[in-house]
Enzyme design. Sequence first.
Site, PDB file in Angstrom:
ATOM      1  N   LYS A  42      37.252 -30.885  41.312  1.00 36.58           N
ATOM      2  CA  LYS A  42      37.683 -32.138  40.687  1.00 36.58           C
ATOM      3  C   LYS A  42      37.693 -33.248  41.738  1.00 36.58           C
ATOM      4  O   LYS A  42      38.304 -33.094  42.787  1.00 36.58           O
ATOM      5  CB  LYS A  42      39.095 -31.980  40.117  1.00 36.58           C
ATOM      6  CG  LYS A  42      39.203 -30.908  39.045  1.00 36.58           C
ATOM      7  CD  LYS A  42      40.642 -30.646  38.642  1.00 36.58           C
ATOM      8  CE  LYS A  42      41.453 -30.020  39.750  1.00 36.58           C
ATOM      9  NZ  LYS A  42      42.810 -29.615  39.323  1.00 36.58           N
ATOM     10  N   GLY A  64      50.067 -34.640  36.143  1.00 37.99           N
ATOM     11  CA  GLY A  64      49.639 -33.594  35.213  1.00 37.99           C
ATOM     12  C   GLY A  64      48.189 -33.650  34.797  1.00 37.99           C
ATOM     13  O   GLY A  64      47.771 -32.911  33.901  1.00 37.99           O
ATOM     14  N   THR A  65      47.390 -34.489  35.435  1.00 46.35           N
ATOM     15  CA  THR A  65      45.970 -34.558  35.036  1.00 46.35           C
ATOM     16  C   THR A  65      45.252 -33.221  35.285  1.00 46.35           C
ATOM     17  O   THR A  65      44.484 -32.762  34.451  1.00 46.35           O
ATOM     18  CB  THR A  65      45.205 -35.668  35.787  1.00 46.35           C
ATOM     19  OG1 THR A  65      45.451 -35.524  37.182  1.00 46.35           O
ATOM     20  CG2 THR A  65      45.635 -37.047  35.345  1.00 46.35           C
ATOM     21  N   GLY A  66      45.527 -32.630  36.437  1.00 45.45           N
ATOM     22  CA  GLY A  66      44.870 -31.356  36.773  1.00 45.45           C
ATOM     23  C   GLY A  66      45.275 -30.255  35.802  1.00 45.45           C
ATOM     24  O   GLY A  66      44.437 -29.467  35.350  1.00 45.45           O
ATOM     25  N   CYS A  67      46.572 -30.203  35.465  1.00 50.09           N
ATOM     26  CA  CYS A  67      47.075 -29.186  34.522  1.00 50.09           C
ATOM     27  C   CYS A  67      46.440 -29.398  33.154  1.00 50.09           C
ATOM     28  O   CYS A  67      46.013 -28.444  32.489  1.00 50.09           O
ATOM     29  CB  CYS A  67      48.595 -29.269  34.387  1.00 50.09           C
ATOM     30  SG  CYS A  67      49.480 -29.070  35.932  1.00 50.09           S
ATOM     31  N   THR A  98      49.151 -40.541  36.482  1.00 48.25           N
ATOM     32  CA  THR A  98      48.226 -39.407  36.592  1.00 48.25           C
ATOM     33  C   THR A  98      48.954 -38.088  36.830  1.00 48.25           C
ATOM     34  O   THR A  98      48.360 -37.120  37.271  1.00 48.25           O
ATOM     35  CB  THR A  98      47.228 -39.638  37.746  1.00 48.25           C
ATOM     36  OG1 THR A  98      47.986 -39.877  38.948  1.00 48.25           O
ATOM     37  CG2 THR A  98      46.309 -40.811  37.477  1.00 48.25           C
TER      38      THR A  98
HETATM   39  N1  ATP Z   1      42.288 -42.557  37.388  1.00 49.08           N
HETATM   40  C1  ATP Z   1      41.531 -41.631  36.771  1.00 49.08           C
HETATM   41  N2  ATP Z   1      40.726 -41.962  35.736  1.00 49.08           N
HETATM   42  C2  ATP Z   1      39.960 -41.037  35.120  1.00 49.08           C
HETATM   43  N3  ATP Z   1      39.942 -39.744  35.467  1.00 49.08           N
HETATM   44  C3  ATP Z   1      40.713 -39.342  36.495  1.00 49.08           C
HETATM   45  C4  ATP Z   1      41.554 -40.247  37.203  1.00 49.08           C
HETATM   46  N4  ATP Z   1      42.224 -39.553  38.182  1.00 49.08           N
HETATM   47  C5  ATP Z   1      41.817 -38.287  38.062  1.00 49.08           C
HETATM   48  N5  ATP Z   1      40.888 -38.135  37.074  1.00 49.08           N
HETATM   49  C6  ATP Z   1      40.271 -36.897  36.632  1.00 49.08           C
HETATM   50  O1  ATP Z   1      41.378 -36.035  36.351  1.00 49.08           O
HETATM   51  C7  ATP Z   1      41.042 -34.678  36.636  1.00 49.08           C
HETATM   52  C8  ATP Z   1      42.060 -34.138  37.623  1.00 49.08           C
HETATM   53  O2  ATP Z   1      41.654 -34.573  38.891  1.00 49.08           O
HETATM   54  P1  ATP Z   1      42.481 -34.564  40.220  1.00 49.08           P
HETATM   55  O3  ATP Z   1      41.475 -34.452  41.304  1.00 49.08           O
HETATM   56  O4  ATP Z   1      43.413 -35.741  40.217  1.00 49.08           O
HETATM   57  O5  ATP Z   1      43.289 -33.214  40.038  1.00 49.08           O
HETATM   58  P2  ATP Z   1      44.691 -32.766  40.554  1.00 49.08           P
HETATM   59  O6  ATP Z   1      44.992 -33.410  41.849  1.00 49.08           O
HETATM   60  O7  ATP Z   1      44.689 -31.283  40.501  1.00 49.08           O
HETATM   61  O8  ATP Z   1      45.673 -33.304  39.454  1.00 49.08           O
HETATM   62  P3  ATP Z   1      47.279 -33.361  39.512  1.00 49.08           P
HETATM   63  O9  ATP Z   1      47.561 -34.814  39.724  1.00 49.08           O
HETATM   64  O10 ATP Z   1      47.708 -32.913  38.175  1.00 49.08           O
HETATM   65  O11 ATP Z   1      47.744 -32.467  40.617  1.00 49.08           O
HETATM   66  C9  ATP Z   1      39.596 -34.726  37.111  1.00 49.08           C
HETATM   67  O12 ATP Z   1      38.735 -34.504  36.017  1.00 49.08           O
HETATM   68  C10 ATP Z   1      39.445 -36.139  37.652  1.00 49.08           C
HETATM   69  O13 ATP Z   1      38.097 -36.549  37.693  1.00 49.08           O
HETATM   70  C1  HMH Z   2      55.200 -26.999  37.824  1.00 49.23           C
HETATM   71  C2  HMH Z   2      54.067 -27.852  38.283  1.00 49.23           C
HETATM   72  N1  HMH Z   2      52.815 -27.354  38.229  1.00 49.23           N
HETATM   73  C3  HMH Z   2      51.761 -28.112  38.633  1.00 49.23           C
HETATM   74  C4  HMH Z   2      51.961 -29.398  39.093  1.00 49.23           C
HETATM   75  C5  HMH Z   2      50.753 -30.204  39.542  1.00 49.23           C
HETATM   76  O1  HMH Z   2      50.806 -31.516  39.378  1.00 49.23           O
HETATM   77  C6  HMH Z   2      53.291 -29.888  39.112  1.00 49.23           C
HETATM   78  N2  HMH Z   2      53.590 -31.136  39.543  1.00 49.23           N
HETATM   79  N3  HMH Z   2      54.320 -29.089  38.702  1.00 49.23           N
END
Ligand code: ATP
Ligand code: HMH
Length: 263
Positions: free
Chosen positions: A173, A206-209, A204
């Site tokens: 990602k 929880g985007t990864g989850c 943003t």
């Molecule tokens: N501002 C944004 N606009 C559109 N898409 C985004 C944005 N930020 C992140 N993404 C997308 O969101 C998804 C999660 O990406 P990211 O690399 O932020 O993951 P992460 O760090 O695991 O997330 P988390 O913030 O939940 O820990 C990917 O598909 C990324 O391309």
């Molecule tokens: C419990 C939990 N899982 C994953 C993430 C990743 O953003 C978070 N902030 N909290």
Amino acid sequence: MKNCLTIAGSDCSGGAGIQADLKTFSALGTFGMSVVSAVVAENTSRVISIQDIDVKILEDQIDAVFEDIEVAAVKVGMLPGIESMRAVAAKLREYRPPVIVMDPVMVATGGGNLMNPEALGTLKKELIPVVTLLTPNIPEVEIIAGTGIRTQEDMKAAAVEIHRMGAQNVLIKGGHLEGEAYDLLYDGVNFYSFSAERIDTKNTHGTGCTLSSAITANLAKGMDMPSAVAEAKRYLTEAIRHGLAIGKGHGPTNHFHEFYRMN
Ligand SMILES: Nc1ncnc2c1ncn2[C@@H]1O[C@H](COP(=O)(O)OP(=O)(O)OP(=O)(O)O)[C@@H](O)[C@H]1O
Ligand SMILES: Cc1ncc(CO)c(N)n1
């Protein structure tokens, strides 16, 4: 209806972890179940404290689900340390669900360590080889593959390296890079690129989850891997576009935006 299980940490503020996963599973028309690996006292700004769930009840929760209910797909999120990783890896090897998507969560969006760094070896040795798909962000790739990532070529090389460690598919990602929101999938043969506009927002959390649980639901419903990722990315982009300005820090994604309901 297909049944999806998340094995992850609890985010009491509702934006990430099992809460994000269950909301996503529901929004995508699957039945969501959850095994709690850790209770995290966190919000949109910070992580206050973490209590790991005892391994015995972690294992018992997994047994409770699998002895009774057919599981179409499993998503694995936060596993706080070596013990929980070993236990989950052993249970996944025992029950062999058809799909395992793992988001190797290490640090919360608002800062705060969610994985003991000493567990890195266990993650690599015991979990990566059993997953259908691993979905690391850039900092996680750098730690797992041990290389710096600045370009899309760097992402490709790291995806090949992580595939070599045993993950059947790898989705890197690119949310932490600049420019468009670019993600790269590698299935051991082909690379697939997924791009979306970068939405200018601080919400943003929880985007990864959300992305990994949407992929899990889509795979449970029978989509092939590139389609499951493409559809999940579409869902996520709208969930970010309609993100909620809740809390003082990084607000959560929104699972009930009109766009997705109408499509
Ligand atoms: N501002 C944004 N606009 C559109 N898409 C985004 C944005 N930020 C992140 N993404 C997308 O969101 C998804 C999660 O990406 P990211 O690399 O932020 O993951 P992460 O760090 O695991 O997330 P988390 O913030 O939940 O820990 C990917 O598909 C990324 O391309
Ligand atoms: C419990 C939990 N899982 C994953 C993430 C990743 O953003 C978070 N902030 N909290």
